[in-house]
Structure formats: C-alpha cells, structure tokens
Design an enzyme around this catalytic site. Structure first.
Site, PDB file in Angstrom:
ATOM      1  N   ASP A  73       0.816  -1.218   0.000  1.00  0.00           N
ATOM      2  CA  ASP A  73       0.000   0.000   0.000  1.00  0.00           C
ATOM      3  C   ASP A  73       0.848   1.267   0.000  1.00  0.00           C
ATOM      4  OD1 ASP A  73       0.912  -0.567   2.569  1.00  0.00           O
ATOM      5  OD2 ASP A  73      -1.070  -1.049   3.343  1.00  0.00           O
ATOM      6  N   ASN A 141      -7.458  -2.476  14.289  1.00  0.00           N
ATOM      7  CA  ASN A 141      -8.867  -2.668  13.887  1.00  0.00           C
ATOM      8  C   ASN A 141      -9.045  -3.893  12.975  1.00  0.00           C
ATOM      9  OD1 ASN A 141      -7.937  -1.848  11.381  1.00  0.00           O
ATOM     10  ND2 ASN A 141      -9.051   0.091  11.349  1.00  0.00           N
ATOM     11  N   HIS A 143      -7.356  -4.558  10.135  1.00  0.00           N
ATOM     12  CA  HIS A 143      -7.077  -4.411   8.692  1.00  0.00           C
ATOM     13  C   HIS A 143      -5.799  -5.153   8.304  1.00  0.00           C
ATOM     14  CE1 HIS A 143      -4.722  -0.369   9.336  1.00  0.00           C
ATOM     15  NE2 HIS A 143      -3.884  -1.364   9.287  1.00  0.00           N
ATOM     16  N   GLU A 148      -9.730  -1.807   5.138  1.00  0.00           N
ATOM     17  CA  GLU A 148     -10.305  -1.376   6.408  1.00  0.00           C
ATOM     18  C   GLU A 148     -11.628  -2.106   6.680  1.00  0.00           C
ATOM     19  OE1 GLU A 148      -8.419   0.221   8.308  1.00  0.00           O
ATOM     20  OE2 GLU A 148      -8.035   2.297   7.722  1.00  0.00           O
TER      21      GLU A 148
HETATM   22  C1  F6R Z   1       1.301  -1.393   6.069  1.00  0.00           C
HETATM   23  C2  F6R Z   1       0.115  -2.232   6.209  1.00  0.00           C
HETATM   24  C3  F6R Z   1      -0.711  -2.216   7.452  1.00  0.00           C
HETATM   25  C4  F6R Z   1       0.125  -2.465   8.717  1.00  0.00           C
HETATM   26  C5  F6R Z   1      -0.746  -2.366   9.965  1.00  0.00           C
HETATM   27  C6  F6R Z   1       0.039  -2.575  11.234  1.00  0.00           C
HETATM   28  O1  F6R Z   1       1.919  -1.624   4.817  1.00  0.00           O
HETATM   29  O2  F6R Z   1      -0.199  -2.921   5.292  1.00  0.00           O
HETATM   30  O3  F6R Z   1      -1.719  -3.178   7.359  1.00  0.00           O
HETATM   31  O4  F6R Z   1       0.717  -3.730   8.631  1.00  0.00           O
HETATM   32  O5  F6R Z   1      -1.375  -1.127  10.002  1.00  0.00           O
HETATM   33  O6  F6R Z   1       0.871  -1.480  11.431  1.00  0.00           O
HETATM   34  P1  F6R Z   1       1.949  -1.500  12.611  1.00  0.00           P
HETATM   35  O7  F6R Z   1       2.923  -2.561  12.263  1.00  0.00           O
HETATM   36  O8  F6R Z   1       2.579  -0.135  12.579  1.00  0.00           O
HETATM   37  O9  F6R Z   1       1.208  -1.784  13.868  1.00  0.00           O
END
Ligand code: F6R
Length: 254
Positions: A73, A141, A143, A148
């Site tokens: 992403d 959450n 995702h 989302e």
């Molecule tokens: C980022 C992504 C997100 C993160 C998720 C966890 O490329 O795809 O799904 O893996 O938001 O983020 P952290 O590791 O910062 O808790």
C-alpha cells in the site's frame, strides 16, 4: 491421513526472536528460488524483520538481484520521494541494504491517477507470476494492507478511505501532525492478498492480542478483514508473547 492446519500459530518470547526466524525463512526461500516474488508490508511491526534481513544479507551475501517485490500500500497524493511515504520507509529499512534491482521493486505510486494505477499494479503482479510469499502486519482494527473494516471488502487493488485509528497510527510519518496524514490510500485488495501462495502475518504487542484471537477463532467478517486469512491454505501467524495473550486466555478457559 495428515491434516495441514492453516493458520499455523507460532509464539516467540520477543519480537527479535520472531524476526530472526522469519528472516531465516525468507533467506532460505530466496536461496532456493532466486526469482522469489515477495509481498512486503510497512509499519512498526516488520522493522525488526527488515533489520534482521539486512544483517543476514550482509552475513550470508544473499543475492536479491533476481527477486521481485510488491509493497501492499501507499498513501494517496504522497509522492515516492516524500519522507512520509511508504516507499521511503522501505528504502530506509530494507531496499538500501539489499541488491534488489530498482526495476524489480514494485510500489503503488500515490500521485498517479488512482484507478489506472490500481489496474497497473494488478497487471504487474500477474505479469510477475503472482506473489510467492506475502508478509503482513495487522492493524488494531483488524485491517491487512489498507483493507479497512466495513460492510464490504474490495477484492482487487483499490483506492481506500483510511479509518481515524489508521491515520493516527501513521501520524509519526507525517511529523506527528494528524492533519498532515492523508485521508486516503491505495491498497492491494483482499483477493490480491489471498492469492499469494504463502502468507506470513506478524503481530507484536498487547494492542494486537484481541484482534489476533478473533482472526484465529472468530467468524469470517468484513468487520475484521484479517479473518479472511482463515480461507487461505498456507498462513503462518507469528506472534510475540504479548500478542498471543488473548489466544492463551481463550485456550486456558477452554
Ligand atoms: C502497512 C500495512 C498495514 C500495517 C498495519 C500494522 O503496509 O499494510 O496493514 O501492517 O497497520 O501497522 P503496525 O505494524 O505499525 O502496527
């Protein structure tokens, strides 16, 4: 008869040990198949993994020159050279430490016309023969990528509106000012992710514990996108002790 259980759950005492084991698996896969196609995540979770991969690459002279990567992403409207972009995150944590060929590094470009950019990305993944190994983190959450929670999920790479909690957890990339965090992003879709041949989901810390338990034991639901990983035949969930707390509580109470 033998049964393959997916997701397989492995709990390590700390993030460093988990990172070392996953880095060794990626290094082994790369040595076995130099043309490996790897899906990559950003965020705090894989930082230790990328540090370990950089270390292993130097120690074992790992050759990444035939490998291909696709990141999950990118923020909409944010150019690749912006210090808050996921592209710059990857440059700092991994790309500058390995000999990936620039033309084999694939990224969604946040400033490109969104719909065409999403279609281009899907075509690039298909042209590479699909993703062999997808690394994922998980949002508090539920995702994965930027898929989302909501009433529905999109299957393919798409433009997405970020939830307030997702913008908040990325605030440090944008100088700690929430108003600078983009409201939208581009993300691989659920089917794009689920079509990877193998998936490794990493989760660290107690803030992920309840989500992780629901991913493993809860129903399939669009309100917890990661629950769809239950449909995949080859998923490893790699946890530190804190992220496994709720799973263990559920296990103890039967
Ligand atoms: C980022 C992504 C997100 C993160 C998720 C966890 O490329 O795809 O799904 O893996 O938001 O983020 P952290 O590791 O910062 O808790």
């Amino acid at each position: 008869m033998s049964f393959v259980r997916s997701p397989r759950i492995t709990v390590f005492p700390d993030t460093g040990t988990a990172a070392a084991v996953v880095a060794a698996r990626i290094a082994g896969a790369l040595q076995q198949n130099p043309s490996l196609v790897i899906g990559l995540a950003t965020g705090r979770t894989p930082v230790a993994l990328y540090a370990e991969l950089a270390r292993v690459t130097a120690a074992r002279r790992l050759d990444w020159s035939s490998a291909t990567t696709f990141n999950l992403d990118e923020f909409l409207g944010v150019p690749p050279e912006h210090p808050g972009s996921y592209r710059q995150f990857m440059e700092g944590h991994l790309f500058r430490h390995v000999n990936l060929r620039p033309e084999r590094i694939n990224f969604l470009v946040g400033t490109a016309p969104a719909e065409e950019e999403c279609r281009r990305y899907e075509r690039a993944i298909a042209a590479a023969g699909g993703i062999d190994l997808q690394i994922l983190g998980i949002g508090t959450n539920g995702h994965i990528g930027f898929n989302e929670p909501g009433l529905s999920l999109q299957s393919r790479t798409h433009r997405v509106e970020l939830k307030p909690e997702t913008r908040q957890s990325n605030v440090m990339l944008f100088g700690g000012d929430l108003s600078n965090v983009p409201a939208e992003a581009l993300s691989m879709g659920m089917a794009t992710i689920l079509q990877a041949r193998s998936v490794i989901l990493l989760a660290n810390g107690e803030s992920k514990a309840s989500c992780v338990a629901q991913v493993v034991n809860g129903p399939l639901t669009t309100s917890l996108p990661a629950s769809f990983l239950q449909l995949h035949h080859d998923v490893d969930i790699i946890l530190d002790a804190a992220a496994a707390l709720e799973l263990e509580r559920e296990h103890r109470s039967g």
